[in-house]
Design a protein around this motif. Sequence first.
Motif, PDB file in Angstrom:
ATOM      1  N   ILE A 182       0.844  -1.200   0.000  1.00 41.69           N
ATOM      2  CA  ILE A 182       0.000   0.000   0.000  1.00 41.69           C
ATOM      3  C   ILE A 182       0.879   1.250   0.000  1.00 41.69           C
ATOM      4  N   ASN A 183       0.377   2.276  -0.666  1.00 40.84           N
ATOM      5  CA  ASN A 183       1.131   3.538  -0.720  1.00 40.84           C
ATOM      6  C   ASN A 183       0.754   4.414   0.473  1.00 40.84           C
ATOM      7  N   HIS A 184       1.224   5.649   0.477  1.00 40.09           N
ATOM      8  CA  HIS A 184       0.974   6.553   1.596  1.00 40.09           C
ATOM      9  C   HIS A 184      -0.485   6.992   1.708  1.00 40.09           C
ATOM     10  N   PHE A 185      -1.304   6.671   0.701  1.00 41.12           N
ATOM     11  CA  PHE A 185      -2.746   6.939   0.764  1.00 41.12           C
ATOM     12  C   PHE A 185      -3.527   5.680   1.145  1.00 41.12           C
ATOM     13  N   ASN A 186      -2.802   4.604   1.514  1.00 44.59           N
ATOM     14  CA  ASN A 186      -3.390   3.297   1.838  1.00 44.59           C
ATOM     15  C   ASN A 186      -4.059   2.642   0.645  1.00 44.59           C
ATOM     16  N   ILE A 187      -3.589   2.961  -0.546  1.00 44.15           N
ATOM     17  CA  ILE A 187      -4.111   2.351  -1.770  1.00 44.15           C
ATOM     18  C   ILE A 187      -3.178   1.226  -2.180  1.00 44.15           C
ATOM     19  N   LEU A 208      -7.698  -6.630  -5.319  1.00 41.55           N
ATOM     20  CA  LEU A 208      -7.422  -5.580  -4.330  1.00 41.55           C
ATOM     21  C   LEU A 208      -6.622  -4.417  -4.919  1.00 41.55           C
ATOM     22  N   LEU A 209      -6.020  -4.645  -6.086  1.00 41.04           N
ATOM     23  CA  LEU A 209      -5.238  -3.575  -6.716  1.00 41.04           C
ATOM     24  C   LEU A 209      -6.080  -2.316  -6.884  1.00 41.04           C
ATOM     25  N   TRP A 210      -5.505  -1.210  -6.466  1.00 38.22           N
ATOM     26  CA  TRP A 210      -6.067   0.138  -6.572  1.00 38.22           C
ATOM     27  C   TRP A 210      -7.243   0.365  -5.637  1.00 38.22           C
ATOM     28  N   ARG A 211      -7.498  -0.563  -4.719  1.00 35.95           N
ATOM     29  CA  ARG A 211      -8.528  -0.340  -3.699  1.00 35.95           C
ATOM     30  C   ARG A 211      -7.852   0.264  -2.469  1.00 35.95           C
ATOM     31  N   LYS A 212      -8.640   1.025  -1.710  1.00 40.64           N
ATOM     32  CA  LYS A 212      -8.112   1.704  -0.531  1.00 40.64           C
ATOM     33  C   LYS A 212      -8.421   0.867   0.711  1.00 40.64           C
ATOM     34  N   TYR A 213      -7.409   0.754   1.564  1.00 43.80           N
ATOM     35  CA  TYR A 213      -7.563  -0.010   2.803  1.00 43.80           C
ATOM     36  C   TYR A 213      -7.896   0.941   3.942  1.00 43.80           C
ATOM     37  N   ASP A 214      -8.954   0.618   4.695  1.00 44.26           N
ATOM     38  CA  ASP A 214      -9.351   1.410   5.859  1.00 44.26           C
ATOM     39  C   ASP A 214      -8.781   0.722   7.094  1.00 44.26           C
ATOM     40  N   GLN A 215      -7.813   1.347   7.730  1.00 37.90           N
ATOM     41  CA  GLN A 215      -7.129   0.727   8.866  1.00 37.90           C
ATOM     42  C   GLN A 215      -8.032   0.610  10.095  1.00 37.90           C
ATOM     43  N   GLU A 216      -8.995   1.502  10.227  1.00 34.81           N
ATOM     44  CA  GLU A 216      -9.889   1.444  11.386  1.00 34.81           C
ATOM     45  C   GLU A 216     -10.831   0.250  11.301  1.00 34.81           C
ATOM     46  N   THR A 217     -11.414   0.050  10.122  1.00 36.15           N
ATOM     47  CA  THR A 217     -12.372  -1.056   9.962  1.00 36.15           C
ATOM     48  C   THR A 217     -11.721  -2.313   9.407  1.00 36.15           C
ATOM     49  N   GLU A 218     -10.459  -2.175   8.978  1.00 37.27           N
ATOM     50  CA  GLU A 218      -9.700  -3.269   8.368  1.00 37.27           C
ATOM     51  C   GLU A 218     -10.439  -3.875   7.178  1.00 37.27           C
ATOM     52  N   THR A 219     -10.960  -2.967   6.328  1.00 36.22           N
ATOM     53  CA  THR A 219     -11.680  -3.395   5.126  1.00 36.22           C
ATOM     54  C   THR A 219     -11.134  -2.652   3.918  1.00 36.22           C
ATOM     55  N   TRP A 220     -11.468  -3.202   2.742  1.00 29.16           N
ATOM     56  CA  TRP A 220     -11.061  -2.595   1.483  1.00 29.16           C
ATOM     57  C   TRP A 220     -12.243  -1.868   0.866  1.00 29.16           C
ATOM     58  N   SER A 221     -11.961  -0.774   0.186  1.00 25.85           N
ATOM     59  CA  SER A 221     -13.023  -0.011  -0.475  1.00 25.85           C
ATOM     60  C   SER A 221     -13.587  -0.800  -1.649  1.00 25.85           C
ATOM     61  N   GLU A 222     -14.807  -0.492  -2.004  1.00 25.56           N
ATOM     62  CA  GLU A 222     -15.415  -1.089  -3.194  1.00 25.56           C
ATOM     63  C   GLU A 222     -14.878  -0.406  -4.452  1.00 25.56           C
ATOM     64  N   GLU A 223     -14.686   0.890  -4.338  1.00 27.36           N
ATOM     65  CA  GLU A 223     -14.214   1.630  -5.507  1.00 27.36           C
ATOM     66  C   GLU A 223     -12.706   1.496  -5.666  1.00 27.36           C
ATOM     67  N   THR A 229      -1.026  -0.943  -4.314  1.00 23.52           N
ATOM     68  CA  THR A 229      -0.319  -0.735  -5.589  1.00 23.52           C
ATOM     69  C   THR A 229       0.337  -2.020  -6.096  1.00 23.52           C
ATOM     70  N   GLY A 230       0.213  -3.085  -5.313  1.00 22.11           N
ATOM     71  CA  GLY A 230       0.810  -4.345  -5.748  1.00 22.11           C
ATOM     72  C   GLY A 230       0.408  -5.488  -4.830  1.00 22.11           C
ATOM     73  N   ILE A 231       0.378  -6.687  -5.399  1.00 24.94           N
ATOM     74  CA  ILE A 231       0.086  -7.909  -4.648  1.00 24.94           C
ATOM     75  C   ILE A 231       1.290  -8.835  -4.838  1.00 24.94           C
ATOM     76  N   MET A 232       1.758  -9.429  -3.768  1.00 26.35           N
ATOM     77  CA  MET A 232       2.917 -10.310  -3.893  1.00 26.35           C
ATOM     78  C   MET A 232       2.832 -11.467  -2.912  1.00 26.35           C
ATOM     79  N   THR A 233       3.573 -12.514  -3.243  1.00 25.48           N
ATOM     80  CA  THR A 233       3.691 -13.676  -2.374  1.00 25.48           C
ATOM     81  C   THR A 233       5.154 -13.805  -1.980  1.00 25.48           C
ATOM     82  N   MET A 234       5.390 -13.980  -0.686  1.00 24.60           N
ATOM     83  CA  MET A 234       6.751 -14.090  -0.163  1.00 24.60           C
ATOM     84  C   MET A 234       6.908 -15.447   0.524  1.00 24.60           C
ATOM     85  N   PRO A 235       8.112 -15.999   0.489  1.00 25.14           N
ATOM     86  CA  PRO A 235       8.325 -17.305   1.111  1.00 25.14           C
ATOM     87  C   PRO A 235       8.262 -17.260   2.643  1.00 25.14           C
ATOM     88  N   LYS A 236       8.475 -16.079   3.221  1.00 27.59           N
ATOM     89  CA  LYS A 236       8.415 -15.962   4.675  1.00 27.59           C
ATOM     90  C   LYS A 236       7.804 -14.620   5.052  1.00 27.59           C
TER      91      LYS A 236
END
Length: 122
Positions: A7-12, A38-53, A14-21
Amino acid sequence: MKHYAEINHFNICTGIMTMPKEVDRENYLEIEDFNNDLLWRKYDQETETWSEEKFLPDRPAIQLDEFEQLKAEKDQLELTLNSVLQTNAMSLKTMAEQSRQLRDSQSLSADIMLKMARNSIN
C-alpha cells in the motif's frame, strides 16, 4: 507462503505479492490469499476493510513523481561524484607532494653517502 498487499501513503494497494516468509515492512499488509482484485482499492485501517471503488493512478502525475524522484537521485549522485572527484584530486596532490619529498630525500641521502665516501678516501 505469505501474501501481501503493498500500500502507498494513501493506503491504496499498488501491488500484490507472495513471499516465502513473513515480511515486516510498514507498507506491506498481510492478506489471506493472492487477490489481484485488491489492486487500486483503498484499505481502511480502522475497519480493516477494502473499499469497493478503485483509485486508478493518474499516469501523468505518476510519471511526474517518478521524474522528480529520478532527478533528485541524479542530483544526489552528482554531488557524491563531485565529492569523490575532489577527494581523489586531493589524494593525487598529496601523493605528488610525497613523491617530490621522497625524491628530495633520496637525493639528499645520495649526497650524504657521496660525501661520506669522499671523506673515507681522504
